[in-house]
Structure formats: structure tokens, C-alpha cells
Design a protein around this motif. Structure first.
Motif, PDB file in Angstrom:
ATOM      1  N   VAL A 292     -17.365 -23.714 -21.926  1.00 21.17           N
ATOM      2  CA  VAL A 292     -17.920 -24.456 -20.812  1.00 21.17           C
ATOM      3  C   VAL A 292     -19.540 -25.139 -21.526  1.00 21.17           C
ATOM      4  CG1 VAL A 292     -19.480 -24.618 -18.502  1.00 21.17           C
ATOM      5  CG2 VAL A 292     -16.813 -23.500 -18.858  1.00 21.17           C
ATOM      6  N   VAL A 293     -20.316 -23.906 -21.860  1.00 19.98           N
ATOM      7  CA  VAL A 293     -21.462 -24.080 -22.661  1.00 19.98           C
ATOM      8  C   VAL A 293     -21.465 -25.016 -23.832  1.00 19.98           C
ATOM      9  CG1 VAL A 293     -23.654 -22.968 -23.679  1.00 19.98           C
ATOM     10  CG2 VAL A 293     -22.593 -21.997 -21.647  1.00 19.98           C
ATOM     11  N   GLY A 294     -20.533 -24.835 -24.698  1.00 17.67           N
ATOM     12  CA  GLY A 294     -20.469 -25.697 -25.825  1.00 17.67           C
ATOM     13  C   GLY A 294     -19.901 -27.113 -25.587  1.00 17.67           C
ATOM     14  N   ALA A 295     -19.190 -27.399 -24.614  1.00 15.58           N
ATOM     15  CA  ALA A 295     -18.939 -28.679 -24.154  1.00 15.58           C
ATOM     16  C   ALA A 295     -20.515 -29.336 -23.559  1.00 15.58           C
ATOM     17  CB  ALA A 295     -17.762 -28.644 -23.174  1.00 15.58           C
ATOM     18  N   VAL A 296     -20.681 -28.751 -22.593  1.00 13.71           N
ATOM     19  CA  VAL A 296     -21.965 -29.235 -21.951  1.00 13.71           C
ATOM     20  C   VAL A 296     -23.084 -29.712 -23.037  1.00 13.71           C
ATOM     21  CG1 VAL A 296     -24.124 -28.934 -20.338  1.00 13.71           C
ATOM     22  CG2 VAL A 296     -21.654 -28.167 -19.795  1.00 13.71           C
ATOM     23  N   HIS A 297     -23.267 -28.668 -23.926  1.00 12.18           N
ATOM     24  CA  HIS A 297     -24.341 -28.704 -25.416  1.00 12.18           C
ATOM     25  C   HIS A 297     -23.836 -30.129 -26.016  1.00 12.18           C
ATOM     26  CE1 HIS A 297     -27.402 -27.627 -27.811  1.00 12.18           C
ATOM     27  NE2 HIS A 297     -26.484 -27.927 -28.643  1.00 12.18           N
ATOM     28  N   LEU A 298     -22.591 -30.397 -26.554  1.00  9.64           N
ATOM     29  CA  LEU A 298     -22.262 -31.228 -27.320  1.00  9.64           C
ATOM     30  C   LEU A 298     -22.327 -32.635 -26.634  1.00  9.64           C
ATOM     31  CD1 LEU A 298     -19.167 -29.538 -29.123  1.00  9.64           C
ATOM     32  CD2 LEU A 298     -21.257 -29.966 -30.085  1.00  9.64           C
ATOM     33  N   ALA A 299     -22.006 -32.608 -25.060  1.00  7.94           N
ATOM     34  CA  ALA A 299     -21.975 -33.809 -24.608  1.00  7.94           C
ATOM     35  C   ALA A 299     -23.432 -34.187 -24.368  1.00  7.94           C
ATOM     36  CB  ALA A 299     -21.400 -33.601 -23.093  1.00  7.94           C
ATOM     37  N   VAL A 316     -27.121 -23.095 -16.891  1.00  2.00           N
ATOM     38  CA  VAL A 316     -25.689 -23.676 -17.457  1.00  2.00           C
ATOM     39  C   VAL A 316     -24.791 -22.320 -17.796  1.00  2.00           C
ATOM     40  CG1 VAL A 316     -24.422 -24.919 -19.092  1.00  2.00           C
ATOM     41  CG2 VAL A 316     -26.591 -25.939 -17.740  1.00  2.00           C
ATOM     42  N   HIS A 317     -25.519 -21.660 -18.508  1.00  3.63           N
ATOM     43  CA  HIS A 317     -24.878 -20.218 -19.039  1.00  3.63           C
ATOM     44  C   HIS A 317     -24.260 -19.558 -17.870  1.00  3.63           C
ATOM     45  CE1 HIS A 317     -25.361 -16.351 -21.585  1.00  3.63           C
ATOM     46  NE2 HIS A 317     -23.929 -16.730 -21.265  1.00  3.63           N
ATOM     47  N   GLY A 318     -25.387 -19.212 -16.898  1.00  3.53           N
ATOM     48  CA  GLY A 318     -24.915 -18.427 -15.804  1.00  3.53           C
ATOM     49  C   GLY A 318     -23.436 -19.060 -14.939  1.00  3.53           C
ATOM     50  N   ALA A 319     -23.591 -20.490 -14.920  1.00  4.64           N
ATOM     51  CA  ALA A 319     -22.383 -21.083 -14.167  1.00  4.64           C
ATOM     52  C   ALA A 319     -21.317 -20.996 -14.979  1.00  4.64           C
ATOM     53  CB  ALA A 319     -22.712 -22.630 -14.117  1.00  4.64           C
ATOM     54  N   ALA A 320     -21.323 -21.137 -16.503  1.00  3.63           N
ATOM     55  CA  ALA A 320     -20.322 -20.800 -17.387  1.00  3.63           C
ATOM     56  C   ALA A 320     -19.643 -19.357 -17.202  1.00  3.63           C
ATOM     57  CB  ALA A 320     -20.479 -20.902 -18.797  1.00  3.63           C
ATOM     58  N   LEU A 321     -20.505 -18.579 -16.805  1.00  2.24           N
ATOM     59  CA  LEU A 321     -20.066 -16.958 -16.876  1.00  2.24           C
ATOM     60  C   LEU A 321     -19.190 -16.952 -15.398  1.00  2.24           C
ATOM     61  CD1 LEU A 321     -23.224 -15.145 -18.072  1.00  2.24           C
ATOM     62  CD2 LEU A 321     -20.833 -14.743 -18.846  1.00  2.24           C
TER      63      LEU A 321
END
Length: 395
Positions: A292-299, A316-321
Motif C-alpha cells: 500500500v505505501v509503495g503504491a501510494v508513493h509511486l503514484a 498513510v503508513h498507519g492506514a497501510a498497517l
């Protein structure tokens, strides 16, 4: 329903799930364990109690999921391609990376590769329950991001169940199911607005799908697609049915399924560290974060789909967790993936450990996040990015 009522219901639903899981674990590791298992395997007509819950009552859960997905897709937060882009990318990566981690850990063991989808799921009720406990530390735009990711995740889970966890197909019941679904679609097309014909059709469709070899809960999603959404209606048939189902399903059906499915006896540390539970736990805890974090970061970096301005990267990291709380859907898929009860129990252990670690870590990350902008500014930003026009189109 007011925002305060919605947040209260989400908190209660999350706490009910937590209580159901804790109760199941206590009972399964107590002198009542034999009675617990005996009750679940008690025959009531053609199915035992556990299958009535998992195949029957959970079809209502999938009906609710289908109604929510249809509403959001045609008249809500996923109505335009721009609104769908970020959650689709995040959800896809959030399913693919956990599955890859699972296969790297457990895929080489005979018979375990079928469990690849177990850590790919997200339990939206549990995740939103944790988010509700955070109050103002969880901004509206973060909740919208988490909800939209979870909706796409639900769509993915339904597709995975239909394609990869379907038994041998039986042509007769399958044809009957197709005919019933076509009739329900025709009712929508010709303007049938009363709910009871759709509910009757849903019951008939459930029987046909159950007999066809496809998992019966898929009938819930298919039936939901035929219920009229309407255009700009506050009380369209779909919205009325969704409202009526929400509390009974989230406060009744889902906790009951959790109680029936989460009960597993812990036999020792060796069981926890075996490939199956370890692969699931790592997939949920690490895979969801990375995906999740990787996809949001790349997007965001590529300009394809920007991160909401009022949400920090820590949030974002908390939501991904929190996306790593698999629980309901992971338990459900685990039971479909494995025929051996011992493997099902190991899948439960991995799901519980991964979900618990994800929930605690996500809560702590969001609890310690810096102060956020005012709620009104945050709400405006959320609506600007995700949209919430409930009457743009019809279906």
C-alpha cells in the motif's frame, strides 16, 4: 444518519469483532473446547451450524458488500476514473505483495500454495473500528482513503473466491442461477422498485449457486448488482436495503462468523513458526505495508494519483498497517483454501497473529502522528479528492 452515529456504529462493530475473536480463542483453549466444536459441527438439515454461518449468513455480508460497492462505483467515491485510480493501485499492490511474501515463505511446501490469497484480504469493519477509536487523530480524508482501498480489496477478494476457490461446476444448477440472475436484472430494467422480489430472488439464487459448485456467498454480490440504485434518491431500493442490513450484518452476522471461525487451540510455538501461519502473518503485517505505501508513493511521485494533501506519509503508513487486519475475509478464504482441518487451524493462527500485529502497530503509528488540520478543512480536502456526490448517475 449523522457522522457521529456512523463513527459510533463503526466503533461498536470493531469492538464486537474483537470481543468475538477473543471469546472464540478463550473457549477453544478452555475445558469448553469440545462443546464449542460439537456445536459448530451439529447438523441442522443439509448443513452443520458452521456451514450455515459461513455459507448462509455470510451471504448477507457479501450482499451488503455488493450493495456498498455498487453505490460507491456508480454514485459515490469511485464514480470517476480519477477517484478510482489511487485506491485501485493501492489495493492491487496491497493484495499482490502479501500473496508474494506468502508464496516465498510457504509456497514451496506441498499443498500450501493454495493459501496465497489468505493474507491478501482486508477486514474493513475491524480496520474502521480501530480508526474510530482514534477519534480526531484519524482525519476524514484518511478514512476515505482506507474505505476506498478496502472497497477495491473486497472486489478483488470476491473475484479471487469465484475464480480460484470454486469446486467442480454442475451445469444444471449453474444454468438455473444464470436464469434467476437474468430475471432479477430484468426486474431492475423494467422498473420493479419493491424490495421483496429481489430478496426472494436472492434466496433462490443462493440455493442455485450453492448447488452449482461456486461458493454460495457469491450469490450475495451477484444479487446486489441487480438492486436498483436510482438517481439522486435518498431512499432508493439499494440504499434502503443497505441501511437495513448494515447493523444486523456488522453487529450480528460478522461477529458470529468471527466467533465460529477464530476458535483455534494454540499447540505451541512450533505451530506458530511453521511455514503456513508464518507466511500469512508476514504477508498481512509486512506485505500490506510494503504494497500500500509503495503504491501510494509511486503514484504520488509519478503524478498518476496524488496523495491527499491533508494526509501525512506517517498516516498513510498507519492506514497501510490497518489494511493488514485480515480477520473476517482471511479466515473465510483460509477455510476455502484448505481441506485439512489442521491446515485450516494453522491459517487461523497466522491470520490472528498478522491481524493483531497490524492492528496494534497501525493504532500506535496513527496515535502518535502529528496534529492535523481542522476537521472542516480536512473534510473539504477529502471531498475534493474523492468526491461524494450521491446522485450523479443511475444503475
Amino acid at each position: 444518519m449523522s457522522q457521529a452515529d456512523t463513527e459510533r456504529d463503526e466503533k461498536i462493530a470493531g469492538l464486537a469483532l474483537m470481543a468475538a475473536a477473543a471469546a472464540a480463542l478463550l473457549v477453544a483453549n478452555s475445558p469448553l473446547a469440545a462443546s464449542y466444536q460439537g456445536l459448530l459441527h451439529l447438523k441442522l438439515g443439509p448443513l452443520d451450524v458452521h456451514h450455515w454461518i459461513a455459507d448462509g449468513l455470510m451471504a448477507l455480508f457479501f450482499l451488503l458488500v455488493g450493495l456498498e460497492v455498487k453505490r460507491e462505483w456508480f454514485a459515490g467515491r469511485l464514480v470517476t476514473p480519477a477517484q478510482r485510480r489511487l485506491p485501485i493501485l493501492a489495493a492491487a499492490a496491497g493484495m499482490a505483495v502479501p500473496a508474494l511474501i506468502y508464496l516465498l515463505v510457504a509456497g514451496g511446501e506441498p499443498g500450501l500454495s493454495r493459501g496465497w490469497a489468505v493474507p491478501a484480504a482486508t477486514d474493513i469493519a475491524f480496520a474502521l473500528g480501530v480508526l474510530a477509536l482514534l477519534g480526531s487523530r484519524a482525519p476524514a480524508s484518511l478514512k476515505l482513503l482506507l474505505v476506498t482501498i478496502a472497497i477495491i480489496d473486497d472486489i478483488g477478494a470476491v473475484v479471487v473466491i469465484a475464480l480460484f476457490y470454486t469446486a467442480d461446476l454442475h451445469p444444471g444448477p449453474l444454468a438455473a442461477a444464470a436464469a434467476i440472475l437474468a430475471l432479477m436484472g430484468a426486474m431492475n430494467l423494467f422498473g420493479v422498485r419493491r424490495l421483496w422480489p429481489y430478496l426472494f430472488g436472492f434466496a433462490a439464487l443462493w440455493v442455485a449457486v450453492h448447488e452449482s459448485g461456486i461458493h454460495a456467498t457469491i450469490a450475495g454480490v451477484l444479487a446486489a448488482l441487480t438492486v436498483p440504485l436510482g438517481k439522486g434518491e435518498a431512499r432508493s431500493p439499494l440504499k434502503v436495503l443497505e441501511h437495513r442490513l448494515h447493523k444486523p450484518v456488522m453487529l450480528g452476522v460478522v461477529p458470529l462468523f468471527g466467533f465460529a471461525s477464530a476458535g483455534v487451540a494454540f499447540s505451541g510455538l512450533d505451530a506458530i513458526l511453521s511455514p503456513l501461519p508464518l507466511g500469512i502473518a508476514l504477508g498481512l503485517f509486512l506485505g500490506k505495508q510494503i504494497g500500500v505505501v509503495g503504491a501510494v508513493h509511486l503514484a504520488h511521485r509519478s503524478g498518476l494519483a496524488p496523495k491527499p494533501d491533508s494526509v501525512t506519509w506517517r498516516q498513510v503508513h498507519g492506514a497501510a498497517l490497518l489494511c493488514g487486519i485480515g480477520f473476517t475475509m482471511s479466515l473465510f478464504i483460509g477455510a476455502l483454501a484448505f481441506g485439512d482441518p489442521a491446515l485450516v487451524d494453522q491459517a487461523k493462527i497466522g491470520t490472528l497473529l498478522g491481524s493483531l500485529a497490524s492492528g496494534i502497530a497501525g493504532f500506535l503509528v496513527l496515535r502518535t502522528a502529528p496534529p492535523l488540520p481542522s476537521s472542516e478543512a480536512d473534510r473539504s480536502e477529502a471531498l475534493k479528492i474523492f468526491g461524494e456526490d450521491q446522485g450523479r448517475t443511475t444503475a
